[in-house]
Design an enzyme around this catalytic site. Structure first.
Site, PDB file in Angstrom:
ATOM      1  N   ASP A 127      57.360  61.080  51.855  1.00  0.00           N
ATOM      2  CA  ASP A 127      58.450  61.233  50.892  1.00  0.00           C
ATOM      3  C   ASP A 127      58.543  62.691  50.427  1.00  0.00           C
ATOM      4  O   ASP A 127      59.360  63.440  50.929  1.00  0.00           O
ATOM      5  CB  ASP A 127      58.308  60.281  49.706  1.00  0.00           C
ATOM      6  CG  ASP A 127      59.676  59.893  49.116  1.00  0.00           C
ATOM      7  OD1 ASP A 127      60.706  60.180  49.761  1.00  0.00           O
ATOM      8  OD2 ASP A 127      59.716  59.290  48.027  1.00  0.00           O
ATOM      9  N   GLY A 132      68.723  59.414  45.850  1.00  0.00           N
ATOM     10  CA  GLY A 132      69.029  59.618  44.437  1.00  0.00           C
ATOM     11  C   GLY A 132      68.732  58.348  43.666  1.00  0.00           C
ATOM     12  O   GLY A 132      68.202  57.380  44.227  1.00  0.00           O
ATOM     13  N   GLU A 166      63.462  50.493  46.258  1.00  0.00           N
ATOM     14  CA  GLU A 166      62.416  51.360  45.699  1.00  0.00           C
ATOM     15  C   GLU A 166      62.378  51.137  44.186  1.00  0.00           C
ATOM     16  O   GLU A 166      61.425  50.600  43.646  1.00  0.00           O
ATOM     17  CB  GLU A 166      62.726  52.832  46.024  1.00  0.00           C
ATOM     18  CG  GLU A 166      61.740  53.831  45.439  1.00  0.00           C
ATOM     19  CD  GLU A 166      62.184  55.282  45.622  1.00  0.00           C
ATOM     20  OE1 GLU A 166      63.380  55.516  45.889  1.00  0.00           O
ATOM     21  OE2 GLU A 166      61.335  56.184  45.472  1.00  0.00           O
TER      22      GLU A 166
END
Ligand SMILES: O=c1[nH]cnc2c1ncn2[C@@H]1O[C@H](CO)[C@@H](O)[C@H]1O
Ligand SMILES: [Zn+2]
Length: 362
Positions: A298, A179, A209
């Site tokens: 991903d 998230g 990230e």
């Protein structure tokens, strides 16, 4: 030795550690389930248009906006039937891409609005992976383990960690948090991570990230993560001199020297703005410095990619050859959450012989 072609890369026995179940649906399936369940909010009911919509909407340059596209995939994954189908197709698609071992993750807490319990969600997904892993002759073509994700902005991580431990002998191999990263540090979920450590369980954390070193530092040094989801910002702790020599800060050195696996997802990082281009992606430097780098998808739907696609882009951008692709693959297999003897059997019995065959192909 030959240069890997796309078709040869597809045939190579590959390993995938970071792939979201709700980020890899076939567009036809989304449309089918939406029709059957009365989900009326899809941006298009034409498969090709819908695929283009997902890719464009994900190209926003911001993780927060990228994550909004999951409303539609999660929206159609609310019944047992849908979860079994999506998981079975995921296993099939990965096997068709030449993946021999995968760890696929999703957040059970996002799949209960149709009335399923957390346990029912987990059981449906495990059943789907079992079905989709079988080849026409009834023997498995791929092995798929499940990672259960808790959403970092929610407060259910302890419950999900307990769920992961409860199903650890039935196909769940680990835990993760995902998230939006900024404003949601992993230490908010310290109780869950401490519980998992006491239970001798494995976990990875999305870190580094959309946010930098503090997130990576917390994930490793406070939470005790076995692996890092992405981890690209570790390059902020590396300085390069004009002659190309790299100097590692304490955290970067720790991550490299402890062989902490980095689950890198190049195309996804371009879409969320974590890297400017494949050629400039930190994976090039981190591979050169011998970090334990792995290559991942991903979200295959949002990024219109596959493990083959990610490898092919890296071959183009960095001139990687078979030895590099095998190195990434063995790194990934070494870093998997299944028992050591099983990892070794796949490395020596499947990965090395498979790459050897392709390397010397005319
Ligand atoms: O790259 C990512 N970074 C952070 N969270 C992500 C990423 N991709 C997907 N998810 C989030 O993980 C949830 C469970 O699979 C997805 O619903 C999405 O919100
Ligand atoms: Zn992810």
């Amino acid at each position: 030795m030959n240069t890997p072609t796309r078709e040869q890369i597809r045939q190579a026995p590959k390993v995938l550690l970071h792939d979201h179940l709700d980020g890899g649906l076939r567009t036809e399936t989304i449309i089918d389930i939406a029709r059957d369940t009365g989900y009326g909010r899809l941006p298009s009911t034409d498969p090709a248009n819908l695929a283009a919509w997902f890719q464009e909407a994900s190209d926003s340059g911001s993780l927060e906006r990228y994550l909004e596209t999951f409303d539609h995939t999660v929206g159609v994954m609310q019944t047992r039937e849908a979860l079994v189908r999506v998981a079975a197709e995921c296993a099939e698609d990965l096997a068709d891409d030449g993946v021999v071992y995968a760890e696929v993750r999703y957040a059970p807490e996002q799949h209960t609005s149709g009335g399923l319990s957390l346990d029912e969600v987990v059981e449906a997904v495990i059943e789907g992976f079992r079905i989709g892993s079988l080849g026409p002759d009834g023997t498995p073509r791929i092995r798929v383990g499940t990672l259960l994700t808790a959403m970092r902005h929610q407060a259910r991580s302890m419950e999900i960690a307990e769920l992961a431990v409860r199903y650890r002998d039935a196909g769940v191999v680990g835990f993760d948090i995902a998230g939006a990263e900024a404003g949601h540090p992993p230490t908010r979920h310290l109780d869950a991570f401490e519980y998992l450590q006491r239970e001798n369980a494995h976990f990875t954390i999305h870190a580094g990230e959309a946010f930098g070193l503090p997130s990576i530092w917390q994930a490793i040094q406070w939470c005790g993560a076995d692996r890092l989801g992405h981890g690209v910002r570790i390059i902020d702790d590396i300085t390069l001199s004009d002659d190309g020599e790299a100097k590692l800060g304490r955290l970067a050195a720790y991550v490299r020297d402890k062989r902490i696996p980095l689950e890198m997802c190049p195309t996804s990082n371009l879409q969320t703005g974590a890297a400017p281009s494949i050629a400039e992606h930190p994976i090039g430097l981190l591979r050169r410095l011998n970090f334990r780098v792995t290559v991942n998808t991903d979200n295959r739907l949002m990024s219109a990619t596959s493990v083959t696609g990610e490898f092919a882009k890296l071959v183009d951008a960095f001139g990687y050859g078979w030895d590099d692709l095998q190195w990434f693959t063995v790194n990934a297999m070494k870093s998997a959450f299944i028992p050591f003897d099983e990892r070794l059997a796949l490395i020596n019995g499947v990965i090395k012989p498979g790459f050897a065959r392709l390397k010397w192909q005319a």
